[in-house]
Scaffold this motif. Structure first.
Motif, short mmCIF file in Angstrom:
data_model
loop_
_atom_site.label_atom_id
_atom_site.label_comp_id
_atom_site.label_asym_id
_atom_site.label_seq_id
_atom_site.Cartn_x
_atom_site.Cartn_y
_atom_site.Cartn_z
N UNK A 1 32.43 -3.10 58.76
CA UNK A 1 32.23 -4.11 59.78
C UNK A 1 33.57 -3.50 61.00
N UNK A 2 34.77 -3.22 60.00
CA UNK A 2 35.91 -2.67 61.04
C UNK A 2 35.43 -1.47 61.50
N UNK A 3 34.77 -0.60 60.97
CA UNK A 3 34.29 0.54 61.62
C UNK A 3 33.12 0.53 62.81
N UNK A 4 32.41 -0.36 62.44
CA UNK A 4 31.41 -0.69 63.36
C UNK A 4 31.83 -1.43 64.62
N UNK A 5 32.99 -2.15 64.67
CA UNK A 5 33.72 -2.60 65.72
C UNK A 5 34.26 -1.68 66.69
N UNK B 1 21.79 4.23 64.33
CA UNK B 1 21.57 2.90 63.97
C UNK B 1 20.19 2.48 63.65
N UNK B 2 19.29 3.35 63.99
CA UNK B 2 17.98 3.32 63.34
C UNK B 2 17.84 3.23 61.99
N UNK B 3 18.98 3.70 61.32
CA UNK B 3 18.88 3.62 59.89
C UNK B 3 19.94 2.40 59.28
N UNK B 4 20.80 2.18 60.35
CA UNK B 4 21.96 1.18 59.79
C UNK B 4 21.43 -0.35 60.29
N UNK B 5 20.29 -0.55 61.24
CA UNK B 5 20.04 -1.83 61.68
C UNK B 5 20.86 -2.64 61.92
N UNK C 1 22.16 -4.91 65.10
CA UNK C 1 21.61 -5.56 66.18
C UNK C 1 22.83 -5.58 67.21
N UNK C 2 23.96 -5.86 66.76
CA UNK C 2 25.18 -5.91 67.84
C UNK C 2 25.50 -4.33 68.10
N UNK C 3 25.41 -3.30 67.43
CA UNK C 3 25.71 -2.02 67.97
C UNK C 3 24.66 -1.74 68.88
N UNK C 4 23.26 -1.99 68.53
CA UNK C 4 22.23 -1.88 69.51
C UNK C 4 22.31 -2.42 70.95
N UNK C 5 22.79 -3.62 70.83
CA UNK C 5 22.88 -4.36 72.24
C UNK C 5 23.92 -3.86 72.94
N UNK C 6 25.06 -3.57 72.45
CA UNK C 6 26.11 -3.10 73.18
C UNK C 6 26.04 -1.65 73.88
N UNK C 7 25.24 -0.80 73.12
CA UNK C 7 24.82 0.41 73.46
C UNK C 7 23.77 0.39 74.63
N UNK D 1 31.05 5.32 58.66
CA UNK D 1 30.24 4.05 58.76
C UNK D 1 29.04 4.10 57.69
N UNK D 2 28.26 5.24 57.75
CA UNK D 2 27.40 5.36 56.90
C UNK D 2 27.69 5.27 55.27
N UNK D 3 28.71 6.01 55.12
CA UNK D 3 29.22 5.99 53.69
C UNK D 3 29.82 4.77 53.18
N UNK D 4 30.56 3.85 54.10
CA UNK D 4 31.10 2.63 53.78
C UNK D 4 29.88 1.86 53.38
N UNK D 5 28.78 1.73 54.22
CA UNK D 5 27.61 0.91 54.05
C UNK D 5 26.96 1.43 52.69
N UNK D 6 27.07 2.48 52.58
CA UNK D 6 26.37 3.15 51.19
C UNK D 6 26.98 2.68 50.03
N UNK D 7 28.42 2.67 49.99
CA UNK D 7 29.03 2.06 49.03
C UNK D 7 29.43 0.61 49.04
N UNK D 8 28.65 0.11 50.03
CA UNK D 8 28.91 -1.65 50.09
C UNK D 8 30.26 -1.99 50.19
N UNK D 9 30.91 -1.24 51.12
CA UNK D 9 32.33 -1.69 51.23
C UNK D 9 32.12 -2.68 52.72
N UNK D 10 31.76 -3.81 52.74
CA UNK D 10 31.37 -4.51 53.62
C UNK D 10 32.48 -4.80 54.87
N UNK D 11 33.82 -5.23 54.23
CA UNK D 11 34.90 -5.29 55.23
C UNK D 11 35.16 -3.96 55.95
#
Length: 577
Positions: free
Chosen positions: A182-186, A204-208, A210-216, A169-179
């Motif tokens: 989002x798949x990994x976040x789900x 998630x404090x770095x990833x920000x 809201x959906x993941x924080x609320x579900x957790x 998840x972190x690396x896909x965000x870093x490389x801006x692989x948005x699709x």
């Protein structure tokens, strides 16, 4: 067809023109020479134009055919395309590579292509605007993770284990692989559990998200009993901890002391990390005091007062209810008592009233405890009785079982006795009766007629084998559980002076209770014929009668079985140890 006709027409015109030239040349050759050359050039140009049109049409038709083939085999071409790009990525001797990516501590090298990276990833597109850059290194990204990310960039294929979700998840965000991100976040949300939820919140404090924080946080509240066992609560931020406490009051009602231990640990951990925050403990005490009265203090009944007092930050208001954990009302009244003491208004009268109410409640609780113990005792007794008579086809009602136990007055025998003989199982035969029941000591006989009347007798001596005779037993009795008059179950002792005739032993007959002879006439209270299928009752001959009945009357004779002679036996069960 039209194009061919045009072509043929032009050919004919050409021939005609040639003929004209031939004829004119004979008469006026010099004058028409230039004119004929111009006409020939025009015809040649027309023919070339027609041929070009035919070629263009053929090209259009071929293009239409190719598109149709592509649509029909799209999945095949797509799979081949992906496989080719995968081979391009995995080919170690890739001579077409123009960019190197290194990853991990070991600086593993991946040969790649700037055009593909730039097209697929906005991150690389921005990076590779500087054309002089030919390699880049990511020591913080493990090689296995980088390989999967690059494979996805080349092929859109991805395989991720649960343990790799966060890194991917972190690396896909870093490389801006948005699709992919989002798949990994789900997938992370689907895999939230008590062991990883704090790690997800920390990441998630770095990833920000809201959906993941609320579900957790929602998971923490709904699964708090499992969550606190993981010892991870110190990873929550102040905001998250406050949310859990304020929103989870209903869920925490049954948690008890674990909740306070969790808060205490969180405060200690965060006080060490946040030295700049003053009176951290006092701030949280204000939050805690809001929901402490709502916590069910009965959940603390297995914890000692000593254990509870170890929790340093517990407000004094909560300790009021600890002295009587069995009743939450006492806690409320003690709280009211403090208010009354502070106001010093009619202190003694209110306190005395509260004490009386407390004593009343204690008394009610004691009575309730006694009633519970009594009900438990009844349940255990009925359980034992059902166990004793579980094989009986006659005794099904618990009240009949209790009456038999009450009448026999020998708990050791009663608890150990079992069915030693049953007409239904062992046969309607006096020989089998004697072979199984003689010389057994204390014996209980229960008879059920075909009319469903139930009666019988008990002897402490039992049927002793030998010659036909009477057997003395002062403690023998007969009984009626269900009779034609629907009278209550009743026990009938032997009459004084007739103890010698309590039971009779006949080696060729069935069991008999009470017998005496007068003027060559036999009188027997219960007499079972030798085939064990029928019997007679002359109730009152030897044993006492119910009040109002007299021996020899039809009422007395039919009291037990509904008739005097030849009533039919449906089942007879004989109990002994």
């Amino acid at each position: 067809m039209k194009r061919n006709q045009i072509k043929n027409t032009n050919s004919n015109d050409s021939n005609d023109s040639n003929e004209e030239i031939s004829e004119d040349s004979e008469t006026n050759e010099n004058e028409n020479e230039n004119e004929n050359e111009n006409e020939i050039e025009n015809e040649i140009e027309n023919e070339n134009e027609i041929e070009n049109e035919n070629e263009n049409e053929n090209e259009i038709e071929n293009e239409i055919d190719l598109i149709e083939i592509k649509n029909e085999n799209q999945s095949i071409f797509k799979e081949k395309f992906i496989n080719d790009f995968q081979n391009l990525f995995e080919n170690e001797n890739n001579n077409y590579s123009d960019f190197i990516i290194k990853s991990g501590k070991e600086s593993f090298q991946f040969n790649s292509h700037k055009s593909i990276l730039s097209f697929r990833s906005p991150y690389f597109a921005l990076l590779l605007k500087e054309k002089s850059i030919n390699q880049i290194e990511f020591p913080e990204i493990r090689t296995s993770i980088m390989k999967k990310i690059l494979k996805y960039i080349y092929t859109s294929k991805i395989q991720i284990s649960k343990s790799e979700l966060i890194e991917m998840w972190i690396v896909s965000n870093q490389f801006q692989l948005n699709l992919l991100s989002k798949f990994i976040e789900n997938e992370i949300i689907k895999n939230i559990n008590e062991k990883n939820v704090c790690d997800y919140l920390s990441t998630n404090q770095k990833m920000k998200s809201n959906q993941l924080e609320n579900e957790c946080l929602k998971f923490v509240i709904n699964n708090f009993d499992k969550f606190i066992q993981q010892n991870n609560t110190f990873k929550l931020t102040k905001k998250q901890m406050k949310y859990v406490i304020e929103k989870g009051t209903i869920k925490f009602k049954k948690i008890g002391i674990e909740l306070f231990e969790m808060i205490e640990k969180w405060i200690k951990e965060n006080e060490q990390k946040n030295n700049d925050e003053i009176n951290q403990k006092e701030k949280f005490n204000k939050i805690i005091e809001k929901f402490i009265p709502k916590i069910n203090i009965k959940c603390l009944k297995n914890k000692t007062l000593k254990q509870i007092k170890k929790i340093e930050f517990l407000p004094n208001i909560f300790l009021i209810g600890i002295e009587n954990l069995r009743n939450e009302r006492i806690y409320q009244k003690q709280k009211k008592q403090q208010i009354v003491e502070n106001l010093r208004n009619e202190k003694d009268e209110i306190i005395q009233k509260q004490k009386k109410e407390i004593e009343k409640e204690k008394k009610e609780n004691q009575e309730l405890t006694k009633e519970n113990e009594r009900m438990k005792s009844i349940y255990e007794e009925e359980k034992k009785l059902n166990k004793i008579f579980e094989e009986s086809q006659i005794i099904k009602e618990i009240e009949f079982m209790k009456k038999l136990k009450e009448w026999i007055q020998n708990e050791e025998f009663f608890n150990k006795m079992k069915i030693g003989f049953s007409c239904q199982k062992d046969g309607f035969s006096s020989q089998k009766f004697h072979s199984k029941c003689d010389n057994k000591g204390k014996t209980l006989i229960i008879i059920q007629t075909t009319n469903k009347y139930i009666f019988g007798g008990f002897t402490e001596i039992g049927f002793i084998s030998g010659s036909d005779r009477y057997i003395k037993d002062p403690n023998a009795f007969i009984f009626s559980l269900k009779n034609p008059k629907n009278n209550i179950p009743q026990k009938f002792k032997i009459q004084k002076g007739k103890e010698d005739y309590a039971i009779a032993y006949y080696k060729n007959g069935g069991p008999k209770f009470g017998e005496y002879k007068e003027q060559n006439e036999y009188y027997r209270d219960i007499y079972i014929n030798s085939d064990l299928k029928s019997g007679n009752t002359d109730f009152g001959a030897t044993y006492s009668l119910p009040n109002g009945l007299r021996h020899g009357t039809s009422e007395a004779k039919s009291y037990l079985a509904g008739s005097y002679k030849d009533w039919k036996i449906e089942e007879m069960e004989i109990y002994f140890v």
